[in-house]
Scaffold this active site. Structure first.
Site, short mmCIF file in Angstrom:
data_model
loop_
_atom_site.label_atom_id
_atom_site.label_comp_id
_atom_site.label_asym_id
_atom_site.label_seq_id
_atom_site.Cartn_x
_atom_site.Cartn_y
_atom_site.Cartn_z
N ASP A 172 0.79 -1.24 0.00
CA ASP A 172 0.00 0.00 0.00
C ASP A 172 0.83 1.29 0.00
O ASP A 172 0.54 2.21 0.77
CB ASP A 172 -0.97 -0.01 1.19
CG ASP A 172 -1.92 -1.21 1.16
OD1 ASP A 172 -1.80 -2.05 0.25
OD2 ASP A 172 -2.78 -1.31 2.05
N LYS A 202 -6.95 -4.95 -3.06
CA LYS A 202 -7.76 -5.50 -1.95
C LYS A 202 -8.70 -4.43 -1.42
O LYS A 202 -8.48 -3.24 -1.65
CB LYS A 202 -6.84 -6.00 -0.83
CG LYS A 202 -5.99 -4.90 -0.25
CD LYS A 202 -4.97 -5.44 0.73
CE LYS A 202 -4.07 -4.33 1.25
NZ LYS A 202 -4.77 -3.26 1.98
N CYS A 231 -1.88 -2.84 7.72
CA CYS A 231 -1.86 -3.78 6.59
C CYS A 231 -0.55 -4.57 6.49
O CYS A 231 -0.58 -5.74 6.09
CB CYS A 231 -2.16 -3.04 5.29
SG CYS A 231 -3.91 -2.57 5.19
C1 VGL Z 1 -4.60 0.68 5.71
C2 VGL Z 1 -6.05 1.70 7.16
C3 VGL Z 1 -7.09 1.52 6.27
C4 VGL Z 1 -3.21 0.22 5.41
C5 VGL Z 1 -5.62 0.49 4.81
O1 VGL Z 1 -2.85 0.07 4.23
O2 VGL Z 1 -2.42 0.01 6.37
N1 VGL Z 1 -4.82 1.27 6.88
N2 VGL Z 1 -6.85 0.91 5.11
#
Ligand code: VGL
Ligand code: ZN
Length: 201
Positions: A22, A108, A147
């Site tokens: 991410d 995702k 994540c």
């Molecule tokens: C994430 C919060 C909400 C992440 C993704 O990638 O860590 N954190 N969605």
């Protein structure tokens, strides 16, 4: 014992894959769900990418890829501000990341009513890695305590050897101790914590 391993070199070799979680604009300073100092992981991760490119080893980048009105957003009763909305600028991977064009992209959190923190959750990442005969993962990205943590824990359950690239990740730290706790939890699950400077050809 601890300091013997702390500085030892880790050779990047056949069977390894680099997993970048991410690394999207919304998780960087100025984004909608910024991770403090999230931008500082880019240089170390580019160092890791260099090793994997040199050896022609597989690289995967996951992305949080939510529809507008996703269940994890505050307006829907979720914990997070709107972030990583599909095809928005905030959902794009950081442009400074030197990803090769053949890197695998894993999306995702794309269904409105479920959230997925782990890059293995609801994706074919495990299938792709096993097809490539990957046994060892080097993992970095954002956010360490959300994540990255879930991905590392899943990877251990799925039987991979896991190295967490500590300088290649940063926590959101909703609670001040979340970052430290997530490191302890990943280590407890058998992940090894290393710096990208320990990687060698
Ligand atoms: C994430 C919060 C909400 C992440 C993704 O990638 O860590 N954190 N969605
Ligand atoms: Zn999300």
């Amino acid at each position: 014992m601890a300091d013997v391993t702390e500085h030892h070199e880790v050779r990047v070799q056949e069977g390894d894959s680099l997993i970048i979680i991410d690394l999207q604009n919304d998780f960087l300073p100025g984004g909608n769900l910024p991770v403090p100092q999230g931008d500082q992981v880019i240089e170390p991760l580019n160092r890791a990418i260099f090793h994997f490119k040199e050896k022609d080893l597989p690289i995967f980048a996951s992305r949080d890829w939510h529809p507008a009105g996703h269940i994890s957003f505050e307006a829907q009763g979720g914990p997070w501000p709107p972030h990583c909305v599909q095809n928005s600028k905030g959902a794009s991977l950081a442009s400074e990341l030197d990803l090769p064009c053949q890197a695998g992209i894993v999306s995702k959190g794309s269904s409105p009513d479920t959230d997925q923190y782990s890059a293995f959750d609801g994706t074919d990442l495990d299938f792709q890695l096993k097809n490539l005969r990957v046994t060892r993962l080097m993992v970095g990205g954002l956010a360490q305590d959300i994540c990255v943590r879930q991905t590392v824990l899943d990877a251990r359950r799925l039987g991979y050897e896991v190295y967490l690239l500590e300088d290649g990740t940063r926590p959101v730290n909703q609670e001040s101790e979340d970052g430290e706790q997530s490191l302890a939890e990943m280590e407890e699950a058998g992940a090894r914590l290393i710096e990208t400077g320990q990687l060698i050809m």
